[in-house]
Design a protein around this motif. Structure first.
Motif, short mmCIF file in Angstrom:
data_model
loop_
_atom_site.label_atom_id
_atom_site.label_comp_id
_atom_site.label_asym_id
_atom_site.label_seq_id
_atom_site.Cartn_x
_atom_site.Cartn_y
_atom_site.Cartn_z
N ALA A 1 62.91 -0.31 1.12
CA ALA A 1 62.52 -1.11 -0.04
C ALA A 1 62.86 -0.41 -1.35
CB ALA A 1 61.02 -1.39 0.02
N ALA A 2 63.07 0.93 -1.30
CA ALA A 2 63.37 1.68 -2.52
C ALA A 2 64.86 2.00 -2.63
CB ALA A 2 62.55 2.97 -2.54
N TRP A 3 65.67 1.42 -1.76
CA TRP A 3 67.10 1.78 -1.70
C TRP A 3 67.80 1.48 -3.02
CZ3 TRP A 3 68.23 4.59 2.37
CH2 TRP A 3 69.58 4.95 2.57
N GLY A 4 68.65 2.40 -3.42
CA GLY A 4 69.46 2.19 -4.61
C GLY A 4 68.96 2.92 -5.83
N SER A 5 67.75 3.47 -5.80
CA SER A 5 67.18 4.19 -6.95
C SER A 5 66.73 5.57 -6.50
CB SER A 5 65.98 3.43 -7.53
OG SER A 5 65.28 4.25 -8.45
N ARG A 6 67.35 6.61 -7.06
CA ARG A 6 66.98 7.98 -6.72
C ARG A 6 65.50 8.24 -7.01
NH1 ARG A 6 69.80 13.31 -9.57
NH2 ARG A 6 68.46 14.93 -8.62
N ALA A 7 65.04 7.82 -8.17
CA ALA A 7 63.64 8.04 -8.54
C ALA A 7 62.69 7.31 -7.61
CB ALA A 7 63.41 7.61 -9.99
N LEU B 1 63.33 6.38 -4.51
CA LEU B 1 63.39 7.02 -3.20
C LEU B 1 62.54 8.29 -3.17
CD1 LEU B 1 67.18 6.64 -2.29
CD2 LEU B 1 65.25 5.57 -1.11
N ASN B 2 62.65 9.12 -4.23
CA ASN B 2 61.85 10.33 -4.29
C ASN B 2 60.36 10.02 -4.26
OD1 ASN B 2 64.16 11.88 -4.42
ND2 ASN B 2 64.06 12.18 -6.64
N ALA B 3 59.97 9.01 -5.01
CA ALA B 3 58.56 8.64 -5.05
C ALA B 3 58.07 8.16 -3.68
CB ALA B 3 58.33 7.56 -6.10
N GLU B 4 58.91 7.36 -3.01
CA GLU B 4 58.53 6.85 -1.70
C GLU B 4 58.47 7.98 -0.67
OE1 GLU B 4 57.18 3.77 0.73
OE2 GLU B 4 57.42 3.95 -1.44
N LEU B 5 59.43 8.91 -0.74
CA LEU B 5 59.42 10.05 0.18
C LEU B 5 58.18 10.92 -0.03
CD1 LEU B 5 63.18 11.13 0.08
CD2 LEU B 5 62.00 9.93 1.93
N GLY B 6 57.79 11.09 -1.30
CA GLY B 6 56.57 11.86 -1.58
C GLY B 6 55.34 11.19 -0.99
N ARG B 7 55.30 9.87 -1.03
CA ARG B 7 54.17 9.15 -0.45
C ARG B 7 54.17 9.25 1.08
NH1 ARG B 7 52.91 4.38 1.84
NH2 ARG B 7 55.09 3.68 1.88
N LEU B 8 55.37 9.24 1.67
CA LEU B 8 55.50 9.22 3.12
C LEU B 8 55.39 10.60 3.76
CD1 LEU B 8 58.53 6.75 3.28
CD2 LEU B 8 56.20 6.24 4.05
N SER C 1 68.99 11.14 -2.27
CA SER C 1 67.66 11.46 -2.81
C SER C 1 67.59 12.97 -2.95
CB SER C 1 66.56 10.98 -1.87
OG SER C 1 66.46 11.85 -0.74
N ASP C 2 66.51 13.46 -3.53
CA ASP C 2 66.25 14.89 -3.52
C ASP C 2 65.52 15.25 -2.23
OD1 ASP C 2 67.31 15.43 -6.14
OD2 ASP C 2 65.55 14.36 -6.94
N ASN C 3 65.38 16.55 -2.00
CA ASN C 3 64.54 17.00 -0.89
C ASN C 3 63.08 16.91 -1.32
OD1 ASN C 3 66.80 17.66 0.56
ND2 ASN C 3 66.68 19.85 0.16
N VAL C 4 62.26 16.34 -0.47
CA VAL C 4 60.83 16.22 -0.76
C VAL C 4 60.07 16.96 0.32
CG1 VAL C 4 58.89 14.65 -1.04
CG2 VAL C 4 61.14 14.01 -1.94
N ILE D 1 66.87 12.25 12.68
CA ILE D 1 67.58 11.25 11.87
C ILE D 1 67.15 9.86 12.33
CG2 ILE D 1 69.83 10.28 11.27
CD1 ILE D 1 69.44 13.00 10.10
N GLN D 2 66.82 9.01 11.36
CA GLN D 2 66.50 7.61 11.66
C GLN D 2 67.36 6.72 10.77
OE1 GLN D 2 64.20 6.01 13.91
NE2 GLN D 2 65.47 4.32 13.20
N ILE D 3 68.04 5.76 11.40
CA ILE D 3 68.84 4.81 10.63
C ILE D 3 67.94 3.96 9.74
CG2 ILE D 3 70.23 2.69 10.83
CD1 ILE D 3 71.66 3.91 13.16
N VAL D 4 68.38 3.74 8.51
CA VAL D 4 67.68 2.86 7.58
C VAL D 4 68.45 1.55 7.51
CG1 VAL D 4 66.86 2.54 5.21
CG2 VAL D 4 66.86 4.84 6.25
N ARG D 5 67.73 0.44 7.68
CA ARG D 5 68.38 -0.87 7.66
C ARG D 5 67.84 -1.72 6.51
NH1 ARG D 5 71.42 -1.54 12.14
NH2 ARG D 5 70.99 -0.13 13.91
N SER D 6 68.70 -2.52 5.97
CA SER D 6 68.30 -3.43 4.89
C SER D 6 67.51 -4.59 5.47
CB SER D 6 69.55 -3.96 4.18
OG SER D 6 70.27 -4.82 5.05
#
Length: 318
Positions: A36-42, A44-51, A72-75, A123-128
């Protein structure tokens, strides 16, 4: 706890299966949320921090596009690290393995670039929303962080032969055994070693016949090896400085057979002037005898099987 009866490869497979059960579902759920956060680095980082707290024992979470480039960055537990943004991970070991149909891959262990310690990556594939694969969610783990069952691997007690240095093997016919000081006093040496193993707590001995020395371990100080020079080995008074110790009840080698094993090592030392024993080892607890010959070939076998082998066998095997 032992992995009794399993080979090393089977034991590894059991550990990997246990890890997969811990990691696969949390990472699959995280990949769905990341989409759901695909396409935005910021974003993605926020979502990774939550997850991140929901992926147990993970060091870093990050996202890659379909070409393996990190978007994304490393979280991690310490927050966001920008060090790997834009990094092409397509050539890393975990990106070169075949992706299963489920879209989840737990890589084989590898040596990490930064800490140079064993780690692995999931590794997990991400699908739209339409089901198209758009990239990957990566999760890095260090082996020392993982709660493995750690059942102790128990080697199978069977004969193993390992070939040595080809350069030594190629020159074996150009050498002959040189008589060492241990060779000249081998009867005394073996008498001292038998006494120490039967009555004084020595449970592992490594006899270096050519260099006239021995390395050994004792029950009273099992974590440190000690060294005998030839003077100690040929002096029965050496036994006086080691306390009496009951023969261990869980030793696989009967104490009555220690002398026969040592005598057989002695015979192999003089078996031939070209092919001869350089080093012999005996461990009372796993019951294994180790042999390294002049051709640099090594054998490891149970003590009882070792005693069944005659001279003709060894001349054909070394």
């Amino acid at each position: 706890m032992l992995n009794a009866g399993n080979t090393l490869q089977e034991s590894v497979a059991l550990q990997r299966a246990a890890l997969k059960k811990i990691i696969e579902e949390p990472l699959r759920d995280a990949a769905q949320a990341v989409a759901a956060a695909w396409g935005s680095r910021a974003a993605l980082n926020a979502e990774l921090g939550r997850l991140f707290p929901g992926v147990p024992h993970c060091r870093y979470l990050y996202v890659m596009n379909i070409d393996g480039v990190q978007i994304s960055d490393n979280v991690g537990a310490a927050g966001v690290s920008e060090a790997d943004f834009g990094r092409n991970r397509s050539h890393r070991p975990y990106m070169r393995e075949s992706q299963p149909a489920t879209g989840f891959l737990l890589s084989r262990s590898y040596i990490t670039l930064r800490e140079r310690r064993p780690g692995l990556t999931a590794i997990q594939i991400v699908r739209s929303a339409t089901g198209a694969a758009v990239g990957f969610l990566g999760a890095d783990f260090y082996l020392h962080d993982l709660p493995l069952t750690r059942a102790r691997f128990e080697e199978q007690h069977q004969w193993r032969q390992l070939r040595g240095d080809p350069s030594i093997r190629s020159q074996v016919f150009h050498q002959t055994r040189s008589e060492s000081e241990m060779d000249r006093q081998l009867g005394t040496v073996l008498g001292v070693v038998e006494e120490l193993m039967v009555d004084h707590g020595m449970y592992h001995i490594m006899l270096h016949f050519s260099s006239s020395r021995a390395v050994y371990w004792t029950l009273d100080d099992p974590y440190r090896y000690r060294l005998f020079d030839i003077q100690a080995l040929v002096d029965p008074d050496t036994c006086l400085v080691y306390p009496k110790h009951p023969y261990p009840s869980d030793a696989l080698v009967p104490k009555e057979r220690i002398r026969a094993i040592l005598d057989t090592l002695s015979s192999l030392r003089f078996i031939d002037e070209t092919f001869y024993l350089r080093t012999g080892t005996l461990n009372l607890f796993n019951g294994m005898v180790g042999l390294t010959f002049s051709c640099d070939g090594s054998h490891y076998m149970p003590w009882d099987e070792f005693l069944k082998r005659d001279v003709a066998f060894w001349l054909g095997s070394v």
